[in-house]
Design a protein around this motif. Structure first.
Motif: not given
Ligand code: SAM
Length: 307
Positions: A184-189, A154-156, A174-177
């Motif tokens: 929102c999955i908080g980005g990808v690895d 998301c934008d944030r 790695v665990n960022y949510k």
């Protein structure tokens, strides 16, 4: 046989091929910036439909070829942590996602394509090959013109990745949510761009790569493989298929760009990436029937989003 050929990368030096091509007058139309390009080039650059038609035509599954060499090429796709996730951009019929799903049961794979037909093909091929793939999700998106959906990052999240890093350790990354938005999955690895960027009009590539950068977590990797400059398939294009410097249109309307290392380096570092690996993979195959050498060139790249 072909799989091994695609993986082994140093049958010849790229400069050897460069010498042959640049000294052959019959190939001179491939070399010049100022070459007269096809008058309809704007039409090809604007048309989003050729890939949809391509995937509708190739619905039999025969076109599908799993990229088994991929995990050897990018071993981090197997060795990554348990909660890792990946976005395959331009998934086609699933040639890239399938070996990843097979090779790592703990990774969550998201896949997108600008063609809804491609997503259907991918799903069919996964259903045929794997019993259940609950860790697979797909969506339609043209990443050269629009942002990935907000639930990827998301934008944030996009804005706060830097903040997150300055506070965080490897484990936190790695665990960022996303803490604000449940979806929102908080980005990808990982982002994989495997033979997709070459299909994007050259002038839209910088924007497309920035979009991949935006949804990667800091420390995340973009894994790249695509056509290299002077690959056999480039030299087969007739002059009227040129629609821009090193970009060609196939008879079905799909585009193909051929990358030199400097172009790839500039595109990715301008978007903010750090170069981790970048090389030409040069493979010589022999057409026994015609007694001809065939020189294949692919670019292999690995780029990191800095902390
Ligand atoms: C050559 S296929 C590669 C498929 C797959 N990555 C693989 O490894 O086989 C290129 C794919 O990119 C998709 N594509 C082309 N332009 C795109 C865009 N702007 N946004 C998303 N997908 C795109 C096409 O529909 C096609 O499925």
């Amino acid at each position: 046989m072909e799989e091994a050929a695609e993986y082994h990368s140093k049958d010849f030096e790229w400069d050897f091929l460069k010498n042959i091509v640049e000294n052959d007058p019959s190939l001179s139309h491939h070399l010049h910036h100022q070459q007269q390009h096809n008058n309809d080039s704007q039409k090809y650059l604007q048309d989003p439909h050729p890939w949809q038609k391509f995937h509708s035509r190739h619905s039999s599954g025969k076109f599908f070829k799993e990229r088994r060499y991929l995990l050897k090429e990018f071993p981090e796709l197997v060795s990554c942590g348990e909660n890792s996730n990946l976005l395959e951009v331009g998934c086609g019929n699933g040639s890239t996602v399938l070996p990843i799903l097979r090779g790592n049961k703990n990774i969550t794979v998201y896949a997108c394509d600008c063609s809804s037909e491609a997503l259907v093909r991918t799903k069919e091929n996964i259903d045929l090959a794997i019993d259940t793939a609950e860790n697979f999700h797909s969506f339609c998106c043209d990443f050269s013109m629009s942002e990935f959906p907000d639930w990827v990052a998301c934008d944030r999240c996009r804005g706060n990745f830097m903040l997150n890093h300055s506070e965080g350790s490897e484990g936190m990354r790695v665990n960022y949510k996303c803490s604000l938005n449940d979806r929102c999955i908080g980005g990808v690895d990982f982002v994989t761009l495997i033979f997709t960027l070459s299909a994007v009009p050259k002038e839209r590539m910088p924007r497309a790569i920035k979009e991949c950068f935006a949804v990667l977590k800091p420390g995340g990797l973009l894994l790249f493989r695509d056509y290299g400059l002077y690959d056999m398939t480039m030299l087969r294009f007739e002059p009227e298929k040129l629609i821009g410097f090193r970009q060609y249109v196939r008879s079905d309307g799909t585009l193909s760009y051929f990358f030199c290392l400097d172009t790839v380096r500039k595109l990715f570092t301008d978007a903010g990436f750090i170069e981790v690996e970048l090389e030409n993979c040069c493979v010589k195959a022999v057409n026994r029937r015609k007694g001809k050498n065939m020189y294949r060139v692919w670019v292999h790249g690995k780029f990191e989003k800095p902390f």
